[in-house]
Design an enzyme around this catalytic site. Structure first.
Site, PDB file in Angstrom:
ATOM      1  N   GLU A  91      46.136  35.888  73.051  1.00  0.00           N
ATOM      2  CA  GLU A  91      46.307  36.122  71.369  1.00  0.00           C
ATOM      3  C   GLU A  91      47.625  35.383  70.904  1.00  0.00           C
ATOM      4  O   GLU A  91      48.224  35.207  70.102  1.00  0.00           O
ATOM      5  CB  GLU A  91      45.956  37.963  70.795  1.00  0.00           C
ATOM      6  CG  GLU A  91      44.637  38.159  70.983  1.00  0.00           C
ATOM      7  CD  GLU A  91      44.829  38.778  72.700  1.00  0.00           C
ATOM      8  OE1 GLU A  91      43.149  38.326  72.551  1.00  0.00           O
ATOM      9  OE2 GLU A  91      45.221  38.355  73.443  1.00  0.00           O
ATOM     10  N   HIS A 140      66.681  38.714  70.843  1.00  0.00           N
ATOM     11  CA  HIS A 140      67.236  37.991  71.167  1.00  0.00           C
ATOM     12  C   HIS A 140      66.281  36.348  70.393  1.00  0.00           C
ATOM     13  O   HIS A 140      66.837  35.224  70.082  1.00  0.00           O
ATOM     14  CB  HIS A 140      67.224  37.639  72.715  1.00  0.00           C
ATOM     15  CG  HIS A 140      67.793  38.487  73.218  1.00  0.00           C
ATOM     16  ND1 HIS A 140      68.257  38.449  75.166  1.00  0.00           N
ATOM     17  CD2 HIS A 140      68.813  39.171  73.110  1.00  0.00           C
ATOM     18  CE1 HIS A 140      69.241  39.290  75.187  1.00  0.00           C
ATOM     19  NE2 HIS A 140      70.152  39.984  73.901  1.00  0.00           N
TER      20      HIS A 140
END
Length: 163
Positions: free
Chosen positions: A76, A103
């Site tokens: 996925e 991040h």
């Protein structure tokens, strides 16, 4: 916030619960399928549709994120990452959910529905949605390099090997 979700048969129960949970939390939820159990369904179209909708919403200035899941979450995530402008992260802990935003400014997360309890998955998703991208220069720079490669097939000045 608008949340686009997609799964395969392995995550259908998660999807149904998640839609209710996110709606009750005040989010607009768009389900990209499937809507019924089919052990032979194919996740790529569902996940690509969800990711493409996130990219389109963000390009239009709509605050949107995506959540895709299946048995492991790997396929996925790969499918979602095929969509231009998508940064999909595989999440397996609260820390990876937080860091995906902090991040990487991930706009889609993928979770393995057979790897986690429903409660764990919901906590990962809630953490991901709540975590802002702080915009630290080093992270902005790295994300821009990924976008440059996506657009041009190169990152100028970084010495990419040509194949």
């Amino acid at each position: 916030m608008r949340i686009h979700i997609a799964t395969d048969h392995a995550g259908l129960e998660f999807s149904q619960y998640l839609q209710t949970h996110l709606t009750e939390a005040g989010h607009e939820v768009i389900d990209h399928g499937p809507t019924e159990y089919d052990a032979l369904d194919d996740y790529p179209a569902f996940c690509i549709n969800a990711a493409a909708a996130v990219a389109a919403d963000q390009a239009a200035g709509v605050e949107a994120l995506g959540v895709v899941f299946g048995g492991s979450g790997n396929g996925e995530q790969i499918a979602a990452n095929k969509v231009k402008g998508i940064r999909a992260a595989l999440v397996w802990s609260l820390a990876t959910a937080q860091l995906a935003r902090e991040h990487n400014n991930a706009n889609v997360i993928s979770i393995g529905a057979r790897q986690h309890s429903l409660e764990e998955a919901v906590s990962f998703i809630d953490t991901f949605i709540a975590e802002p991208f702080p915009g630290d220069e080093r992270h902005v720079r790295r994300i821009a390099q990924l976008a440059e490669y996506e657009q041009t097939g190169d990152i100028l000045g970084k010495g990419l090997d040509k194949y």
